[in-house]
Design an enzyme around this catalytic site. Sequence first.
Site, PDB file in Angstrom:
ATOM      1  N   ASP A 136       0.824  -1.209   0.000  1.00  0.00           N
ATOM      2  CA  ASP A 136       0.000   0.000   0.000  1.00  0.00           C
ATOM      3  C   ASP A 136       0.862   1.264   0.000  1.00  0.00           C
ATOM      4  O   ASP A 136       0.519   2.259   0.629  1.00  0.00           O
ATOM      5  CB  ASP A 136      -0.912  -0.024   1.236  1.00  0.00           C
ATOM      6  CG  ASP A 136      -2.063   0.968   1.134  1.00  0.00           C
ATOM      7  OD1 ASP A 136      -2.432   1.325  -0.001  1.00  0.00           O
ATOM      8  OD2 ASP A 136      -2.571   1.394   2.179  1.00  0.00           O
ATOM      9  N   CYS A 190     -20.607 -14.130  -4.010  1.00  0.00           N
ATOM     10  CA  CYS A 190     -21.517 -13.317  -3.193  1.00  0.00           C
ATOM     11  C   CYS A 190     -22.976 -13.730  -3.380  1.00  0.00           C
ATOM     12  O   CYS A 190     -23.787 -13.597  -2.457  1.00  0.00           O
ATOM     13  CB  CYS A 190     -21.366 -11.837  -3.533  1.00  0.00           C
ATOM     14  SG  CYS A 190     -19.837 -11.084  -2.927  1.00  0.00           S
ATOM     15  N   CYS A 193     -26.586 -12.332  -1.717  1.00  0.00           N
ATOM     16  CA  CYS A 193     -26.342 -11.693  -0.419  1.00  0.00           C
ATOM     17  C   CYS A 193     -26.012 -10.210  -0.599  1.00  0.00           C
ATOM     18  O   CYS A 193     -25.220  -9.834  -1.461  1.00  0.00           O
ATOM     19  CB  CYS A 193     -25.187 -12.387   0.298  1.00  0.00           C
ATOM     20  SG  CYS A 193     -24.745 -11.644   1.883  1.00  0.00           S
ATOM     21  N   CYS A 200     -24.226  -0.613   5.874  1.00  0.00           N
ATOM     22  CA  CYS A 200     -23.510   0.664   5.889  1.00  0.00           C
ATOM     23  C   CYS A 200     -24.320   1.759   6.577  1.00  0.00           C
ATOM     24  O   CYS A 200     -25.431   2.083   6.134  1.00  0.00           O
ATOM     25  CB  CYS A 200     -23.166   1.095   4.463  1.00  0.00           C
ATOM     26  SG  CYS A 200     -22.242   2.655   4.411  1.00  0.00           S
ATOM     27  N   CYS A 243     -14.125   1.993  10.224  1.00  0.00           N
ATOM     28  CA  CYS A 243     -15.447   1.373  10.371  1.00  0.00           C
ATOM     29  C   CYS A 243     -15.354  -0.065   9.865  1.00  0.00           C
ATOM     30  O   CYS A 243     -14.782  -0.316   8.804  1.00  0.00           O
ATOM     31  CB  CYS A 243     -16.480   2.159   9.570  1.00  0.00           C
ATOM     32  SG  CYS A 243     -18.157   1.478   9.637  1.00  0.00           S
ATOM     33  N   CYS A 246     -19.356  -3.122   7.278  1.00  0.00           N
ATOM     34  CA  CYS A 246     -19.587  -3.915   6.064  1.00  0.00           C
ATOM     35  C   CYS A 246     -18.721  -5.173   6.051  1.00  0.00           C
ATOM     36  O   CYS A 246     -19.147  -6.222   5.561  1.00  0.00           O
ATOM     37  CB  CYS A 246     -19.371  -3.076   4.813  1.00  0.00           C
ATOM     38  SG  CYS A 246     -17.678  -2.516   4.520  1.00  0.00           S
TER      39      CYS A 246
END
Length: 352
Positions: A136, A190, A193, A200, A243, A246
């Site tokens: 990163d 996924c 879903c 969020c 956060c 999610c």
Amino acid sequence: MILDSLEKSNWIKREALRIGFSSCSITEPSISKSAKNDFKSFLSKNYFGQMNWMNERVHFRLDPKLLWKEVKSVVVLSETYSHNKNVLENLDKKNKGNISIYARGDDYHKVMKKRLKKLAQTFVSDLSCQVKVFVDTAPVLEKVLARQSGLGWTGKHTNLVSRDLGNWFFIGLIFTDLNLNFDKAEDNHCGNCSACVDSCPTNAFTEPYRLDARKCISYLTIEHKGPIELSLRGKLGNRIYGCDDCLAACPWNKFAKKSSEIRYSARKDFESPDLHQLVLLDDASFREKFSGSPIKRIGRDRFLRNVLYAIGNSKMKSFLPVIEKVLVKEEQNPTIFEAALWAKGSIINGCQ
């Protein structure tokens, strides 16, 4: 060692697991046309907010070979940081702050880079090659390369999901001039879903697989400078850094492996920090408290801004005396002073 490309690839994967990585996969140093278009669309809609670095050196992000023309293969490594805890348990503790689980331990950039360099050195010494290591820290679309390598697929929350690791893992890359065997991309699992999108607090997802970072709490508490939009402050709750909502909602986390890296374990005072104590930190105490933590990089002012928003959202009148201290102490600091005024008004008026 004299090995063919498949043997080299398998040797690298064994070494990666031996050194302590959670997984290892390999891909070509190129970005697919669809991924390029997705990234360009994200930029064109200004979803990056104040993260102007995302809109710089775009040509490097879209073509890894521009970073290093000799690269022939990209080795993608993951490190899980899951500790199988309820990462959202603090959200109901109004006098406490909630720190994203990845930031409760040591800075992963430093921890992972050290292990990446160790693995890369074995490449150089045993396979006679050149390497470059990234965590990163460069204009590289890490998640795209990781997805292409088969490490996982892009979830509807735009983060990578793995059948073996859930979504609690860090990604690191090693560029090499070795010709290696490329792994196949993982299929998307996924299905129907939408738990991550539905979870969020700020409705930051414009649609599945599309995130407007300008509404994302992780972005707001970490990257966004200055006051946060009034309409969003109440939705921050007591989230003072990042956060996890999610990520925590993803059902694939039931397969997540517990991290064995002690440096990713939460520091005791980061698990459920007291807002009364945090809001009185001066610059020196802030730096000391968050030494070695990714939180340190956002600086005291932005962090205290977040703490004051959490205090305002608590609606607890017991915070009013400490807010008055902040207003006197920080009168010349517009970011903190404005946040303190808002927190005071929020508590007195009982509304955001």
